[in-house]
Design an enzyme around this catalytic site. Structure first.
Site, PDB file in Angstrom:
ATOM      1  N   HIS A 139       0.813  -1.226   0.000  1.00 23.75           N
ATOM      2  CA  HIS A 139       0.000   0.000   0.000  1.00 23.75           C
ATOM      3  C   HIS A 139       0.847   1.277   0.000  1.00 23.75           C
ATOM      4  O   HIS A 139       0.557   2.225   0.725  1.00 23.75           O
ATOM      5  CB  HIS A 139      -0.952   0.010   1.190  1.00 23.75           C
ATOM      6  CG  HIS A 139      -2.067  -0.990   1.088  1.00 23.75           C
ATOM      7  ND1 HIS A 139      -2.523  -1.494  -0.104  1.00 23.75           N
ATOM      8  CD2 HIS A 139      -2.833  -1.581   2.061  1.00 23.75           C
ATOM      9  CE1 HIS A 139      -3.517  -2.337   0.113  1.00 23.75           C
ATOM     10  NE2 HIS A 139      -3.725  -2.421   1.408  1.00 23.75           N
ATOM     11  N   GLU A 193     -12.079  -3.191  -3.395  1.00 23.46           N
ATOM     12  CA  GLU A 193     -11.136  -2.147  -3.775  1.00 23.46           C
ATOM     13  C   GLU A 193     -10.782  -2.237  -5.262  1.00 23.46           C
ATOM     14  O   GLU A 193      -9.953  -3.053  -5.658  1.00 23.46           O
ATOM     15  CB  GLU A 193      -9.860  -2.276  -2.954  1.00 23.46           C
ATOM     16  CG  GLU A 193     -10.069  -2.374  -1.453  1.00 23.46           C
ATOM     17  CD  GLU A 193      -8.857  -2.983  -0.756  1.00 23.46           C
ATOM     18  OE1 GLU A 193      -7.767  -2.391  -0.856  1.00 23.46           O
ATOM     19  OE2 GLU A 193      -9.011  -4.062  -0.156  1.00 23.46           O
ATOM     20  N   HIS A 205      -9.934   2.374   0.397  1.00 20.77           N
ATOM     21  CA  HIS A 205      -9.920   1.132   1.184  1.00 20.77           C
ATOM     22  C   HIS A 205     -11.043   1.153   2.230  1.00 20.77           C
ATOM     23  O   HIS A 205     -10.791   1.019   3.431  1.00 20.77           O
ATOM     24  CB  HIS A 205      -8.563   0.975   1.860  1.00 20.77           C
ATOM     25  CG  HIS A 205      -8.176  -0.444   2.169  1.00 20.77           C
ATOM     26  ND1 HIS A 205      -9.076  -1.372   2.647  1.00 20.77           N
ATOM     27  CD2 HIS A 205      -6.988  -1.083   2.070  1.00 20.77           C
ATOM     28  CE1 HIS A 205      -8.444  -2.521   2.836  1.00 20.77           C
ATOM     29  NE2 HIS A 205      -7.176  -2.380   2.483  1.00 20.77           N
TER      30      HIS A 205
END
Length: 316
Positions: A95, A279, A166
């Site tokens: 991420h 997502e 997210h």
């Protein structure tokens, strides 16, 4: 700047549907939509207050970047040059690295009754990624209960880019997620190894617990949960890719996107209400996988990720 100085910004509709967004991490803090009885409830599992997001990195509701999901070995080679990234999930990058976009204060560009635009400037070399990246995130509510998120970005040097939201969704006011009905318009998924990196080529969902082409109970066949990418047909058009329905509350979420991948993550940790993450993003580890759809943004191009969360209710 303290998080206290960055209160949640509210956008809303006359019906009472509303969202709270934090400039810290361009984070969806709450989203109020009605159940089948018309009672408004928060469908996001966030942290207790705005200050908690800075103290605890949870990714809950946050904007993820520069690259969502995992990059193997925390690095990639592009145009003959090796780039070493922040290995915040050693030995891999998750991420966007240790100081990803979820850890930044975004600038408020515009704030209207039902819309908000945030901006972030990411310098060349940020977390090891090449090029200066300029990002804007639009959050817009439209009747009766649709939240649209649009990410746009430009870069000064070629760089892999995959931004996403997210959100941790719970449609039943914090109740169990096991009996949710899920449908995903995907013929293939990416199997993963023990590090949750793609293991080999996409596989057919047919005959597996990943076959959600027709709506089925979310966790009946796979009680251990999911953290997998579903492969979508390439398109530049916004199209519906998934539906999530909670029989208890009657809330239904229809997700539309223009991305090539959809990460399904189910969260049932004991420290918070269970949640489902949907997502839209590029395929994980795409910078190291030439056989995957290209996720490189180049100078002169504009990155675009359009996401729509449309909420409604059903009687059964």
């Amino acid at each position: 700047m303290k998080v206290d100085d960055m209160p949640a910004l509210c956008i809303g509709l006359p019906s009472g549907v509303r969202a709270e967004i934090l400039p810290f991490g361009a984070t969806l803090h709450s989203l109020q939509v009605p159940d089948r009885s018309g009672v408004l409830g928060n469908v996001l599992v966030g942290l207790p207050d705005p200050n908690a997001y800075k103290r605890q990195r949870s990714f809950r509701g946050a904007t993820i970047g520069r690259f969502a999901n995992r990059i193997a070995g925390a690095g990639f080679t592009l145009n003959g040059e090796r780039h070493t990234l922040s290995a915040n999930e050693p030995p891999n990058c998750l991420h966007g690295g240790t100081d990803g976009f979820d850890r930044r204060k975004w600038e408020v560009v515009a704030h209207w009754m039902s819309a908000l635009t945030l901006r972030l400037e990411s310098p060349d070399g940020d977390q090891g990624f090449p090029g200066a990246l300029s990002v804007e995130a639009d959050f817009v509510l439209t009747p009766p209960a649709t939240l649209s998120i649009t990410y746009r970005a430009t870069v000064s040097r070629a760089c892999p880019v995959s931004l996403t939201s997210h959100g941790f969704f719970n449609l039943s006011d914090g109740g169990p997620i096991d009996d949710y009905m899920l449908q995903i318009s995907a013929q293939h998924f990416l199997p993963v190894d023990t590090a949750l990196l793609p293991a080999g080529a996409p596989q057919s969902v047919s005959g597996t617990e990943f076959d959600f082409r027709e709506a089925k109970v979310l966790l009946r066949r796979k009680s251990s949960g999911y953290d997998h990418c579903f492969c979508l047909e390439p398109t530049e058009e916004l199209r519906e890719i998934a539906t999530l329905y909670d029989p208890k509350s009657g809330r239904e979420l229809r997700l539309s996107s223009d991305q090539t991948g959809l990460q399904l993550y189910t969260d049932k940790r004991a420290d918070a209400a269970p949640a489902v993450c949907l997502e839209p993003q590029a395929w994980p580890d795409a910078p190291n996988r030439p056989d995957f759809p290209d996720a490189v943004l180049r100078p002169g191009e504009t990155y675009l990720n359009r996401i729509e969360f449309a909420f409604s209710t059903r009687d059964n």
